[in-house]
Design a protein around this motif. Structure first.
Motif, mmCIF file in Angstrom:
data_model
loop_
_atom_site.group_PDB
_atom_site.id
_atom_site.type_symbol
_atom_site.label_atom_id
_atom_site.label_comp_id
_atom_site.label_asym_id
_atom_site.label_seq_id
_atom_site.Cartn_x
_atom_site.Cartn_y
_atom_site.Cartn_z
ATOM 1 N N LEU A 88 -8.688 -19.151 -6.038
ATOM 2 C CA LEU A 88 -9.897 -18.360 -6.269
ATOM 3 C C LEU A 88 -10.268 -17.515 -5.058
ATOM 4 C CD1 LEU A 88 -12.105 -20.936 -8.241
ATOM 5 C CD2 LEU A 88 -10.883 -18.940 -9.132
ATOM 6 N N GLN A 89 -10.094 -18.047 -3.865
ATOM 7 C CA GLN A 89 -10.419 -17.264 -2.676
ATOM 8 C C GLN A 89 -9.490 -16.060 -2.518
ATOM 9 O OE1 GLN A 89 -11.720 -19.540 0.985
ATOM 10 N NE2 GLN A 89 -10.924 -21.246 -0.234
ATOM 11 N N ASN A 90 -8.209 -16.254 -2.812
ATOM 12 C CA ASN A 90 -7.284 -15.124 -2.728
ATOM 13 C C ASN A 90 -7.586 -14.076 -3.796
ATOM 14 O OD1 ASN A 90 -4.844 -15.499 -0.701
ATOM 15 N ND2 ASN A 90 -5.362 -17.530 -1.480
ATOM 16 N N MET A 91 -7.928 -14.525 -5.016
ATOM 17 C CA MET A 91 -8.257 -13.570 -6.066
ATOM 18 C C MET A 91 -9.548 -12.826 -5.748
ATOM 19 S SD MET A 91 -7.257 -15.784 -9.449
ATOM 20 C CE MET A 91 -7.830 -14.478 -10.525
ATOM 21 N N ALA A 92 -10.551 -13.549 -5.211
ATOM 22 C CA ALA A 92 -11.811 -12.891 -4.857
ATOM 23 C C ALA A 92 -11.615 -11.902 -3.717
ATOM 24 C CB ALA A 92 -12.853 -13.936 -4.472
ATOM 25 N N ALA A 93 -10.759 -12.272 -2.745
ATOM 26 C CA ALA A 93 -10.503 -11.352 -1.636
ATOM 27 C C ALA A 93 -9.804 -10.087 -2.104
ATOM 28 C CB ALA A 93 -9.664 -12.050 -0.577
ATOM 29 N N HIS A 94 -9.035 -10.191 -3.159
ATOM 30 C CA HIS A 94 -8.298 -9.021 -3.637
ATOM 31 C C HIS A 94 -9.116 -8.169 -4.602
ATOM 32 C CE1 HIS A 94 -4.822 -6.597 -4.661
ATOM 33 N NE2 HIS A 94 -5.081 -6.787 -5.945
ATOM 34 N N LEU B 132 -12.753 -6.580 -1.660
ATOM 35 C CA LEU B 132 -11.972 -5.501 -1.075
ATOM 36 C C LEU B 132 -11.813 -4.391 -2.103
ATOM 37 C CD1 LEU B 132 -10.383 -4.689 1.500
ATOM 38 C CD2 LEU B 132 -8.329 -5.564 0.368
ATOM 39 N N LYS B 133 -12.223 -3.190 -1.727
ATOM 40 C CA LYS B 133 -12.069 -2.016 -2.583
ATOM 41 C C LYS B 133 -11.496 -0.862 -1.766
ATOM 42 C CE LYS B 133 -15.684 -3.036 -5.970
ATOM 43 N NZ LYS B 133 -16.907 -2.538 -6.659
ATOM 44 N N HIS C 174 -11.367 3.159 -1.140
ATOM 45 C CA HIS C 174 -12.046 4.440 -1.296
ATOM 46 C C HIS C 174 -11.298 5.485 -0.477
ATOM 47 C CE1 HIS C 174 -15.529 2.783 -3.393
ATOM 48 N NE2 HIS C 174 -15.521 1.781 -2.509
ATOM 49 N N HIS C 175 -10.852 6.538 -1.178
ATOM 50 C CA HIS C 175 -10.147 7.646 -0.540
ATOM 51 C C HIS C 175 -8.904 7.166 0.218
ATOM 52 C CE1 HIS C 175 -13.606 10.132 -1.548
ATOM 53 N NE2 HIS C 175 -14.397 9.248 -0.927
ATOM 54 N N GLY C 176 -8.244 6.159 -0.351
ATOM 55 C CA GLY C 176 -7.006 5.670 0.239
ATOM 56 C C GLY C 176 -7.166 4.677 1.364
ATOM 57 N N TRP C 177 -8.419 4.278 1.699
ATOM 58 C CA TRP C 177 -8.637 3.333 2.791
ATOM 59 C C TRP C 177 -9.333 2.092 2.246
ATOM 60 C CZ3 TRP C 177 -6.378 4.487 7.303
ATOM 61 C CH2 TRP C 177 -6.075 5.830 7.553
ATOM 62 N N PRO C 178 -8.876 0.881 2.604
ATOM 63 C CA PRO C 178 -9.547 -0.343 2.126
ATOM 64 C C PRO C 178 -10.864 -0.559 2.859
ATOM 65 C CG PRO C 178 -7.728 -0.900 3.601
ATOM 66 C CD PRO C 178 -7.672 0.589 3.407
ATOM 67 N N GLU C 179 -11.865 -1.005 2.123
ATOM 68 C CA GLU C 179 -13.188 -1.260 2.684
ATOM 69 C C GLU C 179 -13.693 -2.609 2.195
ATOM 70 O OE1 GLU C 179 -15.835 1.838 1.697
ATOM 71 O OE2 GLU C 179 -14.713 3.435 2.749
ATOM 72 N N LEU C 180 -14.499 -3.259 3.031
ATOM 73 C CA LEU C 180 -15.094 -4.550 2.706
ATOM 74 C C LEU C 180 -16.392 -4.325 1.937
ATOM 75 C CD1 LEU C 180 -14.898 -7.641 3.120
ATOM 76 C CD2 LEU C 180 -16.284 -7.336 5.188
ATOM 77 N N THR C 181 -16.513 -4.937 0.758
ATOM 78 C CA THR C 181 -17.694 -4.784 -0.093
ATOM 79 C C THR C 181 -18.217 -6.155 -0.493
ATOM 80 O OG1 THR C 181 -16.301 -4.653 -2.074
ATOM 81 C CG2 THR C 181 -16.873 -2.571 -0.988
ATOM 82 N N ASN C 182 -19.407 -6.161 -1.167
ATOM 83 C CA ASN C 182 -20.032 -7.399 -1.650
ATOM 84 C C ASN C 182 -20.149 -8.430 -0.533
ATOM 85 O OD1 ASN C 182 -20.204 -6.314 -4.266
ATOM 86 N ND2 ASN C 182 -18.143 -7.057 -4.770
ATOM 87 N N ARG C 183 -20.752 -8.025 0.550
ATOM 88 C CA ARG C 183 -20.838 -8.923 1.697
ATOM 89 C C ARG C 183 -21.714 -10.130 1.421
ATOM 90 N NH1 ARG C 183 -20.907 -5.403 7.289
ATOM 91 N NH2 ARG C 183 -19.065 -4.090 6.811
ATOM 92 N N CYS C 184 -22.763 -9.966 0.606
ATOM 93 C CA CYS C 184 -23.640 -11.108 0.302
ATOM 94 C C CYS C 184 -22.866 -12.200 -0.430
ATOM 95 C CB CYS C 184 -24.827 -10.630 -0.531
ATOM 96 S SG CYS C 184 -26.014 -11.942 -0.916
#
Length: 666
Positions: A484-490, A494-495, A497-507
């Protein structure tokens, strides 16, 4: 009365016969019967101590004659360069000398040392002066004599190796006589007494195979060299004018176009990719490069050590297991019942089960030994590839990552000490690595066989599987948490945008990290156990390799094996750089003009320039550029190569000590 006397006599005879029948199996005439399976001691026709003493005296005489021959060559006019009176056993830093003779001598020496633990006396000639015991066997004092034998055997084979370094017909004749004597004595002893009672009846014979192989090779090599020295005596003056390895190395280095054109003729298919991968991991000879003699000796000694250690592990355990399995009777059921183990009510079935388990134990032991020997041999071939890559890089002037502190190219006392010990350390590391791998792999195969494979095959005694099955909630929780942690991380945290990975849903990330902390602690425990197991396996497999450190990069200098290897490379590059040797040879030829050889030799000593003789270019494209361009390219390539040579940095001017490749100063 006569009948009574006859009855009495007959009864007395019957009593005597019946009394003697109780001891019918006893030996007669004070003769002892050897137990079954015990090899009786062998008594050769000539004492081994006498033969060994004769060989030692012959070796001393040969060494004195070689010293006299070297001294006479110094006094004769045009007798060669100046050398010391005592000939060296071998030229470790030479580039053109034969490597087969040093390898054979070291194999003979190491095999003789491996036979010391099972020998009756550490020094064979001690049996001539030692007192005889009551049972007829000779006893030799041990203790300090074992340590003295470690110094005696190298001196014993010194003459056998020194005959090849003098390079004279008389030396080859002495080497032929000495090698024949050594080989004949060994064959005579093994033919008279092929079996010995210690360890295993054929252990001494099998352990002597490398020794016999090395002596047999020397007994053929010396006569061949003797015949060649007589047949080529007229052309001895032209021997130095022939192409040597340093010239071949430099010619290959300065003519890369021809090699590249020939190497790219094949298409990059599956077979070519497989061959490239094979050459990357398995050592294959390469044109224009030779391994130093010390590395060749290390590889030979490692192969001999693998054979000797594997033979000792095999004959020391497997025959014992076979004897125990053959001697199993129905009494073993009572022995197991005393420990509360009841395999079956039928005693014969218990015997068959015990024999089957002992057979499985033997299979596990042999399988672990085969796996250990295979891995050690593969690591050896992989190390040769690394050695070649490191030496080629250092010859080019590249800087290797040999530890945190800056590595000086100049020799030092520690570097010389490490260079002297490199081959010995490599042999010891290989022996200890093979022994460690055997223990680990044997325990692992036994655990797999008796806890997994055999219970599953027979459907009984599923103790390990049942214990793992009872803990299924624990394993299921850990598997779900990791998944579950690997699936959630993927997908969640992680999303792109414009070809660069960004960290989202920090809460949500913070909440999941806090809630899964206890489960991650359990996962960390399992990862830590796996880390320990993986580190132990990795270090056990690579224990015999000295070209990599078993410690982290920051602590690499604390690894004595890796530090020895780094200093060994420093001395080899500093003293045996092929470009430096070729350049010095070229300078000597230009300073000392020699008579011109025949035109078919292709050597024009009076007309060569710097590097022109080494660049015998046959490429028509290169020839079309003109002689001045070829001369300039040859000089530039030679200058660039010598510029990075550590051996010449000491004699270079201070203004040029840090010169760049393009001529600018740092």
């Amino acid at each position: 009365m006569s009948s009574a006397a006859g009855n009495q006599t007959s009864s007395g005879a019957t009593e005597d016969y019946s009394y003697g029948s109780w001891y019918i199996d006893e030996p007669q005439d004070s003769q002892e019967l050897q137990p079954e399976g015990i090899v009786p001691s062998c008594h050769p026709s000539v004492p081994p101590g006498l033969l060994h003493t004769s060989l030692a005296v012959l070796s001393v005489v040969v060494l004195l004659l070689l010293a006299l021959l070297v001294r006479c060559r110094q006094l004769w006019p045009h007798g060669g360069h100046s050398r010391s009176g005592l000939p060296s056993p071998m030229d470790f830093l030479t580039m053109d000398g034969p490597w087969t003779v040093p390898a054979a001598v070291f194999m003979v020496l190491f095999s003789s040392l491996c036979l010391l633990p099972s020998a009756e006396a550490p020094l064979p000639f001690l049996t001539l002066s030692s007192p005889s015991s009551r049972d007829g066997k000779t006893e030799a004092p041990r203790g300090p004599w074992k340590m003295l034998a470690l110094l005696y055997y190298p001196a014993f084979y010194y003459s056998l190796a020194a005959c090849a370094t003098v390079r004279h017909a008389a030396a080859h004749l002495l080497g032929s006589v000495l090698s024949w004597a050594h080989f004949g004595v060994q064959v005579w002893q093994k033919a008279e007494c092929p079996q010995e009672p210690k360890i295993y009846k054929y252990y001494s014979l099998l352990a002597s195979m490398p020794l016999l192989l090395g002596l047999g090779f020397l007994s053929l090599w010396y006569p061949v060299q003797l015949v060649r020295s007589f047949s080529h005596r007229t052309g001895a003056g032209l021997e130095r004018l022939q192409s040597s390895y340093p010239e071949e190395y430099l010619r290959t280095l300065l003519c890369p176009k021809k090699l590249r054109s020939s190497s790219h003729t094949s298409k990059h298919g599956f077979l070519s990719q497989a061959w490239i991968c094979f050459r990357h991991y398995i050592y294959t000879p390469q044109r224009g490069f030779r391994l130093p003699l010390t590395l060749v000796l290390s590889a030979t000694l490692t192969g001999t050590a693998i054979y000797q250690v594997a033979l000792l592990l095999l004959v020391g355990v497997v025959p014992t297991i076979q004897k125990v399995r053959a001697g199993i009777t129905t009494d073993v059921s009572y022995l197991l019942a005393g420990f509360g183990i009841v395999l079956s009510e039928d005693r014969q079935e218990v015997v068959e089960l015990v024999k089957y388990h002992l057979w499985a134990l033997e299979v596990c032991y042999i399988s672990a030994l085969v796996l250990s020997c295979s891995l050690t041999f593969l690591m050896l071939t992989r190390s040769l590839v690394t050695h070649r890559a490191n030496l080629q890089a250092l010859h080019r002037g590249a800087a290797l990552d040999l530890g945190p502190p800056p590595q000086s190219p100049h020799p030092s006392r520690q570097a010389i000490f490490c260079w002297m010990n490199f081959s010995a350390y490599q042999t010891a590391f290989s022996c200890l690595g093979l022994l460690t791998q055997q223990i680990i792999f044997f325990l692992g195969t036994v655990a797999l066989a008796f806890l997994v494979f055999m219970p599953v095959l027979h459907g009984s005694n599923l103790l390990l599987l049942q214990s793992l099955g009872s803990l299924w909630p624990f394993w299921l929780t850990l598997a779900l948490a990791v998944t579950l942690q690997n699936m959630a991380a993927h997908w969640v945290f992680l999303k792109t945008h414009h070809g660069w990975p960004e960290l989202t849903n920090r809460c949500a990330l913070y909440a999941a990290t806090f809630l899964l902390f206890p489960i991650n602690v359990l996962v960390g425990v399992m990862v830590a156990i796996w880390r320990v197991v993986l580190s132990a396996l990795y270090n056990a497999v690579h224990l015999g390799q000295m070209d990599l450190s078993l410690l982290p990069p920051r602590a690499a200098t604390l690894d004595p094996g890796y530090r020895t290897y780094c200093n060994f490379l420093k001395i080899e590059v500093n003293q045996s750089h092929p470009a430096m040797i070729a350049f010095c040879t070229l300078l000597l030829r230009t300073q000392k003009p020699q008579p011109h050889p025949a035109p078919q030799d292709g050597l024009r000593l009076g007309m060569e320039e710097e590097g022109m003789q080494l660049l015998q270019i046959n490429d028509p494209v290169a020839k079309g550029t003109g002689p001045r361009a070829r001369q300039g390219r040859a000089r530039w390539g030679l200058t660039y190569t010598l510029l990075h040579n550590p051996a010449l940095q000491t004699f270079r001017k201070r203004a040029l000590s840090g010169a760049r490749a393009n001529g600018t100063q740092p």
